[in-house]
Design an enzyme around this catalytic site. Structure first.
Site, PDB file in Angstrom:
ATOM      1  N   SER A  37       0.822  -1.127  -0.120  1.00  0.00           N
ATOM      2  CA  SER A  37       0.207   0.197   0.095  1.00  0.00           C
ATOM      3  C   SER A  37       0.709   1.743   0.483  1.00  0.00           C
ATOM      4  O   SER A  37       0.456   2.119  -0.851  1.00  0.00           O
ATOM      5  CB  SER A  37      -1.072   0.245   1.539  1.00  0.00           C
ATOM      6  OG  SER A  37      -1.750  -0.997   1.137  1.00  0.00           O
ATOM      7  N   SER A 182     -13.922   0.558   2.460  1.00  0.00           N
ATOM      8  CA  SER A 182     -12.352  -0.168   2.460  1.00  0.00           C
ATOM      9  C   SER A 182     -11.081   1.587   2.002  1.00  0.00           C
ATOM     10  O   SER A 182     -12.179   2.803   2.077  1.00  0.00           O
ATOM     11  CB  SER A 182     -12.678  -0.253   0.256  1.00  0.00           C
ATOM     12  OG  SER A 182     -11.605  -0.574   0.023  1.00  0.00           O
ATOM     13  N   GLN A 184      -9.643   2.274   0.246  1.00  0.00           N
ATOM     14  CA  GLN A 184      -8.715   2.621  -1.261  1.00  0.00           C
ATOM     15  C   GLN A 184      -9.940   3.823  -2.038  1.00  0.00           C
ATOM     16  O   GLN A 184      -9.598   4.465  -2.717  1.00  0.00           O
ATOM     17  CB  GLN A 184      -9.022   1.153  -2.963  1.00  0.00           C
ATOM     18  CG  GLN A 184      -7.795   0.190  -1.641  1.00  0.00           C
ATOM     19  CD  GLN A 184      -7.515  -0.509  -3.779  1.00  0.00           C
ATOM     20  OE1 GLN A 184      -8.500  -0.871  -4.530  1.00  0.00           O
ATOM     21  NE2 GLN A 184      -7.351  -2.325  -3.029  1.00  0.00           N
ATOM     22  N   ASP A 336      -6.816  -8.352   5.189  1.00  0.00           N
ATOM     23  CA  ASP A 336      -5.794  -8.807   3.956  1.00  0.00           C
ATOM     24  C   ASP A 336      -5.294 -10.552   5.042  1.00  0.00           C
ATOM     25  O   ASP A 336      -5.264 -11.367   4.162  1.00  0.00           O
ATOM     26  CB  ASP A 336      -5.482  -8.344   2.875  1.00  0.00           C
ATOM     27  CG  ASP A 336      -5.406  -6.999   2.422  1.00  0.00           C
ATOM     28  OD1 ASP A 336      -6.591  -7.437   2.118  1.00  0.00           O
ATOM     29  OD2 ASP A 336      -4.379  -6.417   2.271  1.00  0.00           O
ATOM     30  N   LYS A 363     -12.317  -9.019  -3.516  1.00  0.00           N
ATOM     31  CA  LYS A 363     -11.293  -9.862  -3.460  1.00  0.00           C
ATOM     32  C   LYS A 363     -11.010 -10.210  -5.359  1.00  0.00           C
ATOM     33  O   LYS A 363     -11.806  -9.760  -5.987  1.00  0.00           O
ATOM     34  CB  LYS A 363     -10.766  -9.809  -3.152  1.00  0.00           C
ATOM     35  CG  LYS A 363     -10.667  -9.067  -1.608  1.00  0.00           C
ATOM     36  CD  LYS A 363     -10.469  -7.563  -1.554  1.00  0.00           C
ATOM     37  CE  LYS A 363     -10.068  -6.904  -0.282  1.00  0.00           C
ATOM     38  NZ  LYS A 363      -9.068  -5.962   0.208  1.00  0.00           N
ATOM     39  N   ARG A 409      -3.586 -14.959  -2.545  1.00  0.00           N
ATOM     40  CA  ARG A 409      -3.827 -14.223  -0.395  1.00  0.00           C
ATOM     41  C   ARG A 409      -4.035 -15.928   0.372  1.00  0.00           C
ATOM     42  O   ARG A 409      -4.158 -17.216   0.988  1.00  0.00           O
ATOM     43  CB  ARG A 409      -4.856 -13.624   0.016  1.00  0.00           C
ATOM     44  CG  ARG A 409      -4.035 -12.431  -0.304  1.00  0.00           C
ATOM     45  CD  ARG A 409      -4.384 -11.520   1.337  1.00  0.00           C
ATOM     46  NE  ARG A 409      -4.439  -9.797   0.714  1.00  0.00           N
ATOM     47  CZ  ARG A 409      -2.631  -9.913   1.118  1.00  0.00           C
ATOM     48  NH1 ARG A 409      -2.007 -10.279   1.567  1.00  0.00           N
ATOM     49  NH2 ARG A 409      -2.370  -8.191   0.621  1.00  0.00           N
TER      50      ARG A 409
END
Length: 454
Positions: A37, A182, A184, A336, A363, A409
């Site tokens: 990030s 989020s 984002q 995450d 995701k 992930r």
């Protein structure tokens, strides 16, 4: 293991066999890769700054390489020196029109942040992504950008890539309520607000990752947050600055999980140095402590560009208890790491619940569903719906064959769980690991015997 890692780094898709490596030694990691990030945000901010800045300890993953390649098409010169990236900025409004379509690959963060940057440039661009990214929602970034004056048209499914964007200079100021928890969405709106004439306001649903706010303050942008409202003043220019990226707490979480679930009762301690410990990212640590894990941080200090970093230490624990994780803010702080936490909960005493995790549906895969299916392959019972996972504890996983579905992930969580078992498990479609943690197999090899399959 070096040959396995070398081959893996050259393969787009491959399968692995993973089993536990005997031994009760202590485990030491001098570092983990740079935070993804912070890497992305630091690179993009320097790309639109004036002058030259070096981003230190960049995560050299496939997502970051995609971001750097796109910036190159927009006229930004980036030069690698090991894990440091020198970026020659083109100024806030100085990006040049690309000659071809911009293909951002798999990185949703870069796609959303670059959409906001392109919204402030008065030329037309086509932006596309790979198969997985093309299923992920973009409308909660696109809709506010349209209200700010950008023209955006979808070329396929509404709300998804590919799309075309034609920016405006200047953009209209923004006053918007968050539609998702989020970070984002918040980060994209704050980037767009740099191009606005006047002050913009963003009201978040809860406190989410604050990497963007920290970096904007570091770069000298007029930004303030009161309760859950962030206000930011549009600007005409700012200078490039060197950025120091902490170790990625999400990468450290995989090694911590591999240590926690080992069957060897004689195992020593675990130490991971130089891990980012931003308070908005510590939910996984809090959950493990609530489960009874002896987990400590030492040597905490702030890096020059504002992110806190520390060394992590963990001592053996024979049993863990169940945990309840709920609330948007707490879930955002470990969003995450939820697949990893679910795997650990399966080995704890009692029934654990992870609630308010609906964002996982959007995701790389529907990560609620793929986490449950991955755990089921190991014989672990998980009940779930669109917003919740219930993990029944004290289960004994058995060796499995697992398809990652292209989700990095899920692939890494399955490999971590397999690293605790005596019999080998097969994890399919592991090329996706390079998206976020290229050295994962080399690091996991401290805990596991890993074979790359033809």
């Amino acid at each position: 293991m070096e040959s396995v890692q070398s081959k893996a780094s050259q393969s787009v898709t491959f399968d692995i066999s993973v089993r536990s490596k005997p031994g009760g030694q202590s485990f030491l990691f001098d570092s983990v890769p740079g935070d993804k990030s912070v890497s992305q945000r630091g690179i993009i901010l320097n790309a639109i700054g004036e002058g030259r800045g070096v981003v230190h300890n960049v995560l050299r993953s496939r997502d970051i390489e995609s971001c750097v390649a796109i910036l190159g098409q927009l006229g930004v010169e980036c030069i690698w020196d090991g894990d440091d990236l020198a970026v020659s900025g083109r100024g806030l409004r100085g990006l040049k029109p690309p000659e071809f379509e911009l293909d951002i690959g798999n990185t949703a963060t870069s796609a959303r942040l670059l959409l906001s940057v392109l919204a402030g440039h008065p030329f037309r661009v086509e932006l596309a992504g790979n198969r997985l990214l093309s299923t992920r929602p973009m409308e909660w970034v696109v809709d506010p950008l349209i209200r700010m004056g950008a023209r955006i048209d979808y070329l396929g499914n509404p709300g998804r890539l590919p799309l075309t964007i034609e920016g405006r200079a200047p953009l209209l100021p923004l006053d918007v309520e968050a539609t998702v928890a989020s970070a984002q969405e918040k980060s994209a709106m704050l980037f767009a607000a740099l191009y606005a004439e006047g002050t913009s306001h963003y009201r978040q649903l809860c406190q989410s990752r604050d990497h963007t706010e920290r970096l904007l303050r570091y770069f000298g942008i007029a930004i303030k947050t009161e309760e859950n409202v962030t206000s930011i003043q549009g600007t005409s220019s700012f200078a490039c600055l060197d950025v120091w990226v902490p170790g990625d707490i999400s990468s450290a979480a995989f090694m911590l999980a591999a240590y926690v679930i080992r069957n060897d009762e004689q195992r020593g301690e675990l130490a991971i140095r130089n891990v980012g410990v931003n308070p908005t990212r510590l939910g996984f640590f809090r959950a493990l402590r609530a489960m009874g894990l002896e987990l400590e941080l030492s040597g905490e200090h702030d890096l020059p560009s504002g992110e806190p970093q520390a060394d992590l230490h963990c001592s053996p624990r024979s049993s863990l208890k169940s945990v309840l994780v709920e609330g948007d803010e707490e879930v955002q702080s470990l969003i995450d790491e939820i697949p990893l936490l679910a795997a650990i909960c399966a080995l704890a005493e009692g029934t654990s619940v992870i609630r308010n995790c609906r964002e996982l549906k959007d995701k790389d895969t529907n990560r609620i569903e793929t986490t449950a299916r991955m755990l089921a392959a190991f014989g672990i019972q998980v009940d779930y719906n669109e917003d919740e996972m219930v993990i029944h504890g004290e289960q004994r996983p058995s060796a499995a064959v697992v398809d990652s579905c292209g989700d990095h992930r899920i692939a890494m969580t399955a490999a971590v769980l397999a690293s605790s078992l005596d019999e080998p498990s097969i994890i399919k479609n592991c090329g996706c690991i390079a998206v976020s943690y290229p050295n994962f197999l080399a690091d996991l090899a401290q805990f596991a015997e890993i074979e790359l399959l033809d």
